[in-house]
Motif scaffolding. Structure first.
Motif, PDB file in Angstrom:
ATOM      1  N   ARG A 193       0.785  -1.240   0.000  1.00 11.90           N
ATOM      2  CA  ARG A 193       0.000   0.000   0.000  1.00 11.90           C
ATOM      3  C   ARG A 193       0.820   1.296   0.000  1.00 11.90           C
ATOM      4  N   PRO A 194       1.697   1.459  -0.969  1.00 13.17           N
ATOM      5  CA  PRO A 194       2.372   2.752  -1.090  1.00 13.17           C
ATOM      6  C   PRO A 194       1.397   3.881  -1.383  1.00 13.17           C
ATOM      7  N   ASP A 195       0.238   3.554  -1.953  1.00 12.22           N
ATOM      8  CA  ASP A 195      -0.770   4.587  -2.177  1.00 12.22           C
ATOM      9  C   ASP A 195      -1.250   5.187  -0.861  1.00 12.22           C
ATOM     10  N   ARG A 196      -1.395   4.351   0.155  1.00 12.11           N
ATOM     11  CA  ARG A 196      -1.747   4.861   1.482  1.00 12.11           C
ATOM     12  C   ARG A 196      -0.647   5.774   2.026  1.00 12.11           C
ATOM     13  N   ALA A 197       0.607   5.368   1.838  1.00 17.39           N
ATOM     14  CA  ALA A 197       1.711   6.178   2.330  1.00 17.39           C
ATOM     15  C   ALA A 197       1.691   7.562   1.702  1.00 17.39           C
ATOM     16  N   ILE A 198       1.406   7.617   0.400  1.00  8.41           N
ATOM     17  CA  ILE A 198       1.354   8.906  -0.302  1.00  8.41           C
ATOM     18  C   ILE A 198       0.234   9.773   0.270  1.00  8.41           C
ATOM     19  N   GLU A 199      -0.917   9.174   0.513  1.00 10.49           N
ATOM     20  CA  GLU A 199      -2.034   9.944   1.068  1.00 10.49           C
ATOM     21  C   GLU A 199      -1.730  10.429   2.483  1.00 10.49           C
ATOM     22  N   ASP A 257       3.230   1.217 -12.915  1.00  9.84           N
ATOM     23  CA  ASP A 257       2.962   2.052 -14.079  1.00  9.84           C
ATOM     24  C   ASP A 257       1.568   2.678 -14.039  1.00  9.84           C
ATOM     25  N   GLU A 258       0.590   1.893 -13.605  1.00  8.72           N
ATOM     26  CA  GLU A 258      -0.808   2.324 -13.711  1.00  8.72           C
ATOM     27  C   GLU A 258      -1.336   3.022 -12.465  1.00  8.72           C
ATOM     28  N   LEU A 306       0.525   8.630  -9.146  1.00  6.51           N
ATOM     29  CA  LEU A 306       0.375   9.309  -7.853  1.00  6.51           C
ATOM     30  C   LEU A 306       1.641  10.078  -7.486  1.00  6.51           C
ATOM     31  N   VAL A 307       2.795   9.460  -7.726  1.00 14.09           N
ATOM     32  CA  VAL A 307       4.064  10.136  -7.459  1.00 14.09           C
ATOM     33  C   VAL A 307       4.175  11.407  -8.300  1.00 14.09           C
ATOM     34  N   ALA A 308       3.767  11.323  -9.559  1.00 19.96           N
ATOM     35  CA  ALA A 308       3.858  12.475 -10.463  1.00 19.96           C
ATOM     36  C   ALA A 308       2.935  13.613 -10.025  1.00 19.96           C
ATOM     37  N   ARG A 309       1.804  13.254  -9.404  1.00 23.47           N
ATOM     38  CA  ARG A 309       0.838  14.288  -9.013  1.00 23.47           C
ATOM     39  C   ARG A 309       1.165  14.950  -7.690  1.00 23.47           C
ATOM     40  N   HIS A 310       2.064  14.379  -6.913  1.00 21.29           N
ATOM     41  CA  HIS A 310       2.361  14.909  -5.577  1.00 21.29           C
ATOM     42  C   HIS A 310       3.795  15.435  -5.530  1.00 21.29           C
ATOM     43  N   ASP A 311       3.912  16.744  -5.380  1.00 22.55           N
ATOM     44  CA  ASP A 311       5.239  17.358  -5.323  1.00 22.55           C
ATOM     45  C   ASP A 311       6.016  16.958  -4.074  1.00 22.55           C
ATOM     46  N   ASN A 312       5.304  16.487  -3.062  1.00 21.16           N
ATOM     47  CA  ASN A 312       5.970  16.139  -1.793  1.00 21.16           C
ATOM     48  C   ASN A 312       6.535  14.716  -1.803  1.00 21.16           C
TER      49      ASN A 312
END
Length: 362
Positions: free
Chosen positions: A186-192, A216-217, A222-228
């Motif tokens: 869940r790296p998506d959770r980490a980003i959020e 890729d998908e 998500l990384v590209a959309r978050h400057d942090n």
């Protein structure tokens, strides 16, 4: 004791980059040698060890582009182990199940640590078919999906005390995600969590071929959309010390039955608190409010980020010193070896961690 350690061949021992099982085999093997045991390591030829090395492939299989199928190499390794079985008091396997049919006649002098997930339906009939093999779990939670089997004990992982130096301050001021890019991690959770906490997130992770599409998908956008968010990629042991030590907290936002989670104790060794979701082994590894926080939701994780800033990092390290050193891991395994060697039947008892006092000055 005369001990054989049998490692997977995918990575060398210890691995150059990612590879939790091979890392634990390396630490355990060298510590057993330091404690006076006669140890033989069956592993890839590029492994580094204090034990006698039996090279079973020229290099780690993952690094050899000519290797298409790892099974023949493991079978050839097991034939070497089988032929030399009489030389050892105990043979400790770390390769899941491949050895069971080949060394069945001497199952009583083996120990098999199961390093992976056991909640797969195909495993139940297999382990029922080989009830005589003594098995070791790396957390109590890991056992839950299994049928009644010959459990010899639960031994938590351990690390050399000097492997990852203690960092009294989080100089980097960021949150860390370390390990592997995969849906269950869940790296998506980490980003959020990082975005909502208003903090930088650094992701140091391996991307397996099986998870390339997920990267890729789902994660790369998500990384590209978050400057942090900064994607660091796969890192080695030397880089890991700085990466974890300078972090305010390690995010471990899993949603799968994690058998252990080595990265949690790696962070603790640096004094870095861990914020982890309540899955798998997490409640066994973390002491809530002491070495980190166990959370159920994104909201709780965000709140824990702010609490982590004020945590006593000396206490986090002291918890590691008390519970997760390689010396403790090796002693626990030797106790299992000795019980097996003298012929006492395994009774399925769970290893109960010793009571520990925390040395705040460690």
């Amino acid at each position: 004791m005369r001990i054989a350690q049998i490692a997977p061949l995918a990575e060398c021992v210890p691995p150059k980059l990612y590879g939790g099982t091979e890392r634990i085999v390396a630490y355990l093997t060298d510590e057993l040698v330091r404690q006076g045991h006669e140890v033989t390591l069956f592993a890839s030829g590029d492994s580094r060890t204090l034990a006698q090395l039996v090279p079973c492939s020229h290099v780690a299989l993952r690094l050899n582009p000519q290797v298409r199928d790892p099974i023949p190499y493991h079978v050839m390794m097991l034939e070497q182990v089988r032929q030399r079985a009489s030389e050892f008091d105990i043979m400790h396997f770390h390769i899941d199940m491949l050895h069971f049919p080949l060394v069945r006649e001497c199952a009583g002098k083996t120990v098999t640590t199961l390093h992976g997930r056991l909640d797969l339906p195909d495993l139940v009939p297999f382990y029922r078919a080989f009830p005589e093999f003594p098995l070791v779990s790396i957390s109590n939670d890991q056992r839950k999906p299994m049928p009644p089997v010959n459990w010899s004990g639960t031994v938590y992982h351990g690390l050399p005390a000097d492997l990852l130096p203690f960092q009294p301050e989080a100089a980097g001021g960021y949150l860390a995600f370390l390990g592997r890019i995969s849906p269950e991690k869940r790296p998506d959770r980490a980003i959020e969590i990082a975005a909502r906490a208003g903090m930088t997130l650094k992701i140091a992770a391996k991307i397996d071929k099986a998870d390339q599409a997920y990267w890729d998908e789902t994660i790369a956008p998500l990384v590209a959309r978050h400057d942090n968010v900064e994607f660091v990629g796969e890192i080695n042991e030397a880089q890991k010390a700085q990466f974890l030590g300078n972090a305010t907290a390690l995010l471990f936002p899993i949603d799968w039955p994690e058998p252990f989670g080595l990265v949690m104790i790696e962070a603790m060794a640096c004094g870095t608190p861990v914020i982890a979701f309540n899955c798998g082994s997490v409640p066994e590894v973390l002491d809530h409010g002491v070495s980190g926080f166990i959370v159920e939701t994104i909201d709780e994780a965000v709140d824990s980020v702010h609490k982590a800033r004020g945590m006593d990092r000396h206490l986090v390290r002291a918890t590691f010193n008390a519970r997760f050193t390689v010396e403790r891991m090796a002693r626990d395994y030797v106790a299992l070896y000795e019980r097996q060697f003298i012929g006492q039947p395994a009774n399925g008892n769970v290893y109960i961690p010793r009571q520990y006092g925390l040395d705040l000055h460690a």
